[in-house]
Scaffold this active site. Structure first.
Site, PDB file in Angstrom:
ATOM      1  CG  ASP A  29      19.889  29.189 -11.021  1.00 12.76           C
ATOM      2  OD1 ASP A  29      19.722  30.420 -11.138  1.00 12.76           O
ATOM      3  OD2 ASP A  29      20.451  28.688 -10.030  1.00 12.76           O
TER       4      ASP A  29
HETATM    5  C1  BGC Z   1      21.186  31.553  -8.366  1.00 10.73           C
HETATM    6  C2  BGC Z   1      19.707  31.562  -8.071  1.00 10.73           C
HETATM    7  C3  BGC Z   1      19.173  32.956  -8.231  1.00 10.73           C
HETATM    8  C4  BGC Z   1      19.455  33.430  -9.636  1.00 10.73           C
HETATM    9  C5  BGC Z   1      18.887  34.795  -9.958  1.00 10.73           C
HETATM   10  C6  BGC Z   1      21.521  32.251  -9.663  1.00 10.73           C
HETATM   11  O1  BGC Z   1      22.891  32.468  -9.781  1.00 10.73           O
HETATM   12  O2  BGC Z   1      21.639  30.217  -8.386  1.00 10.73           O
HETATM   13  O3  BGC Z   1      19.480  31.058  -6.785  1.00 10.73           O
HETATM   14  O4  BGC Z   1      17.799  32.981  -7.941  1.00 10.73           O
HETATM   15  O5  BGC Z   1      20.854  33.480  -9.799  1.00 10.73           O
HETATM   16  O6  BGC Z   1      19.592  35.791  -9.368  1.00 10.73           O
END
Ligand code: BGC
Length: 740
Positions: free
Chosen positions: A269
């Protein structure tokens, strides 16, 4: 086929495309690490350092670029100006629509309709593909039983069976039949794993989940999504039993690769590898890069520990280059499968235009099937438009084009939103609609406009009150400790009650709100979640009875927040609560002896029941269940058992019932939930019509990870129920025996 030993010591059998082996053979270590790095697009014009990195093959994927010309230019540089010409993955959070916004995932889950969810994802993929996107960070499969957690909005609810079926359907919708097709996106099952169990519902908080619960609850939807072909997985931010997910070998190597033979790739993530140090798992970014790569994270999103340290780690002999090769090959495979080597750029002209008629009508249907009717005293709904002279439309969310879209709508266009107020005006004509907003936002404290709202209701036949919470109050990092109606909305409800006019509450929200304190002050409650672009027409169809509500709750609604976590698949405990053994705090005698209160598992101030159970939802008609029959009283070996029931529409209107099947394993090597959902079906029925509905149960439906963590059905007695919610009472018993 090649068998390699990774640094983690596990032997991984890989069946890779020979083209990938060949390409890998030509790559330098720096180019391999480039494929493992995902960078946010800096926008146009490209800064010189980004351009150089792209030309040098040090960027394998980008995210957050949605201008198709810009994306095509990035692809052109990667393909034509880098040494090996490897195209880019272009990622984006396409969570519940792209330009056309569908209901939030929790709302879509309330439809209990895999076909609808599949279609919503198909539309979202086709729209996102016009922007050059080829990878979405969805579906989100975190099972959560905590409505305080803002990300419950993105989830498919509390139940692994429902979330798994709908998550699998989403994957099919995004990826289509052919991942290389022009309108397909690679799906990403996230967040692996356990994120939904964050303590106190506070986002990013730690999770402690016993292995049995992890396997029987949290991992199941992921397995379903991977079985339906999801090509990528995203790690969770959270720390699972002391080891953050982005360095968790148990999750990423043992379960995902060894047990499930996942051959796609894992992305971290956002900056979650960089955060391993902040968790206190590692002392430096270098250690973080090593921990994540060794655990099996193929690609790093946003932080740069891989880019900065992997080469040094290989050179120092701390990481085997074979491990890097394994991680890179999986990424290249997905690029091949997406057809990017043949067709890196997208030509939007070949795809349907975003927000075309077909897409808007799919969004309207989704909003329609997502709404859940929770209360309808004296059948106040549907409203008879011809018998009504005037309606008063009150509240902060009746005409809020942006708010009705919900969380994660980076690309949604509020200008496309049709609001409930607009749709009601369209249906009744402006002159029959009085509008008083009464509160600026759901959080407002001012009562200055309450009198005006009351007057409008007094001169109308009915109040339609649009309350709930704005989109910013749910989603990532938007958790709440008090999940009641924000601001002075409850007071507004009570004020309107004094008019004596019927009050219909339509709730727009990203989570279950605790409505215990207003439930008696309204005549009807339609829970619409954040319904998306077409909220207005869908809600108007339901309010005025062009359609009957058919949504069912994908999550339990607590009376008060202190009941959380509250979910239907609870354990029985040694002292299960019973309605006749509940004492309320107001009824306790002075000097009551210690053991006089029932001695069972309930709260003195809340009892043990939710406000509305999982699976619950009313319709404008009624349904009856009868004649439940099992094909046998004994299930043996792999012989399936059929459970049949007759469902009848006993009301006067057409309606669709979500028929649900629940199972209980009475005795297990580990204690089992009192009920678990094992099947469901949407059944449309005309007034008076009956249908025999059949479910097939196999030993796989009975199986769980028992004391030895093996997945197996254990012999013994089972109970099955079929009905319209998780409190279904029509049931039967059977036995399961293994054959030798
Ligand atoms: C979130 C993810 C997301 C990623 C990309 C993160 O802050 O937890 O779910 O896909 O950002 O934007």
């Amino acid at each position: 086929m090649s068998t390699r030993q990774s640094t983690a010591g596990a032997f991984i059998a890989l069946e890779r495309d020979p083209r990938i082996e060949e390409l890998l053979g030509r790559m330098t270590l720096a180019e391999k690490i480039g494929q493992m790095s995902q960078v946010e697009s800096p926008g146009q014009p490209l800064p010189e350092d980004f351009l150089q990195a792209l030309r040098a093959g040090r960027i394998g994927a980008v995210l957050n670029e949605v201008d198709v010309e810009a994306v095509n230019e990035l692809q052109r540089i990667a393909v034509q100006e880098s040494r090996l010409g490897i195209p880019l993955l272009v990622g984006r959070d396409v969570i519940h629509g792209f330009r056309t916004i569908f209901p939030i995932p929790l709302g879509q889950a309330a439809s209990w309709n895999p076909e609808l969810v599949r279609n919503a994802a198909r539309v979202a993929a086709a729209e996102a593909a016009t922007a050059g996107i080829n990878w979405t960070f969805a579906p989100m499969l975190d099972v959560t039983r905590d409505p305080r957690w803002g990300r419950i909005a993105e989830s498919l609810g509390e139940d692994p069976c429902l979330a798994g079926r709908l998550g699998a359907a989403m994957v099919e919708g995004f990826q289509g039949d052919d991942l290389a097709g022009p309108a397909a996106l690679a799906a990403c099952a996230k967040h692996f794993a356990g994120y939904g169990a964050c303590e106190s519902g506070r986002d990013y908080n730690t999770t402690n989940i016993p292995e049995s619960e992890l396997r029987n609850v949290h991992l199941r939807p992921f397995r379903a999504a991977l079985d339906s072909g999801a090509r990528t997985v995203m790690t969770s931010f959270s720390d699972l039993n002391g080891i953050p997910a982005s360095a968790n070998e148990f999750l990423l190597r043992r379960v995902l690769r060894e047990e499930w033979a996942f051959d796609g790739f894992v992305v971290s993530d956002w900056a979650s590898i960089g955060e391993l140090r902040i968790h206190g798992l590692t002392a430096s970014d270098r250690e973080s890069a090593l921990a994540a790569a060794a655990a099996g994270v193929n690609m790093e999103m946003a932080s740069t520990t891989y880019r900065d340290h992997l080469a040094g780690l290989v050179e120092a002999g701390m990481l085997d280059e074979v491990t890097i090769d394994d991680l890179v090959m999986a990424i290249l495979q997905v690029k091949f499968d997406l057809g990017l080597f043949q067709r890196p750029s997208r030509r939007p002209g070949k795809l349907p235009s975003p927000a075309c008629e077909e897409h808007l009508s799919a969004a309207r249907e989704a909003a329609l099937q997502s709404a859940v009717l929770l209360k309808n005293d004296k059948s106040v709904l549907p409203l008879a438009a011809e018998a009504i002279e005037r309606v008063a439309v009150i509240g902060p969310l009746a005409d809020a084009p942006y708010e009705q879209l919900g969380t994660w709508v980076f690309d949604g266009d509020p200008a496309l939103s049709v609001t409930p107020l607009a749709a009601i005006r369209e249906r009744l004509g402006d002159e029959r609609v009085s509008r008083v907003q009464a509160m600026e936002t759901s959080r407002s404290r001012s009562r200055a406009r309450f009198e005006a709202a009351k007057r409008a209701v007094e001169s109308a036949d009915v109040a339609i009150l649009f309350i709930g919470e704005e989109s910013i109050l749910s989603g990532e990092a938007h958790s709440r400790a008090d999940i009641g109606l924000p601001g002075n909305q409850a007071q507004l409800v009570r004020e309107l009650r004094t008019t004596g006019k019927p009050v219909v509450a339509v709730v727009l929200a990203g989570r279950p709100l605790t409505l215990g304190d207003i439930v008696d002050d309204v005549d009807a409650i339609l829970y619409a979640w954040h319904p998306g672009t077409m909220a207005g027409p869908a809600i108007a169809d339901l309010l005025f009875g062009s359609e009957s509500p058919s949504g069912k709750l994908p999550v339990t609604f607590p009376r008060m927040v202190g009941q959380v976590p509250i979910y239907y698949a609870q354990k029985n405990t040694g002292r299960p609560p019973a309605p006749d053994r509940i004492v309320h705090i107001d009824d306790i005698d002075a000097l009551a002896p210690q053991t006089s209160l029932g001695m069972t598992a309930f709260h003195l101030d809340a009892g043990f029941e939710p406000l509305w159970p999982f699976g619950y939802g009313l319709s404008y008609t009624t349904f009856e269940y009868a004649d439940l029959e099992l094909s046998a009283a004994l299930m043996t070996g792999n012989e399936p058992l059929t459970v049949a029931v007759t469902v009848t529409n006993t009301g006067r209107r057409q309606g669709t019932e979500v028929v649900q099947l629940y199972l209980r394993d009475l005795v297990g090597s580990l204690t089992r939930p009192v009920r678990e959902l094992k099947g469901f079906r949407r059944v449309p029925l005309e007034p008076g019509q009956s249908q025999r509905v059949e479910f097939r149960l196999t030993p796989a439906d009975l199986a769980f990870h028992g004391r030895d963590m093996r997945l197996a059905a254990e012999p013994g007695d089972f109970h099955v129920w079929v009905g319209g919610d998780s409190g279904a009472t029509l049931g039967a018993a059977f036995r399961f025996e293994e054959t030798d």
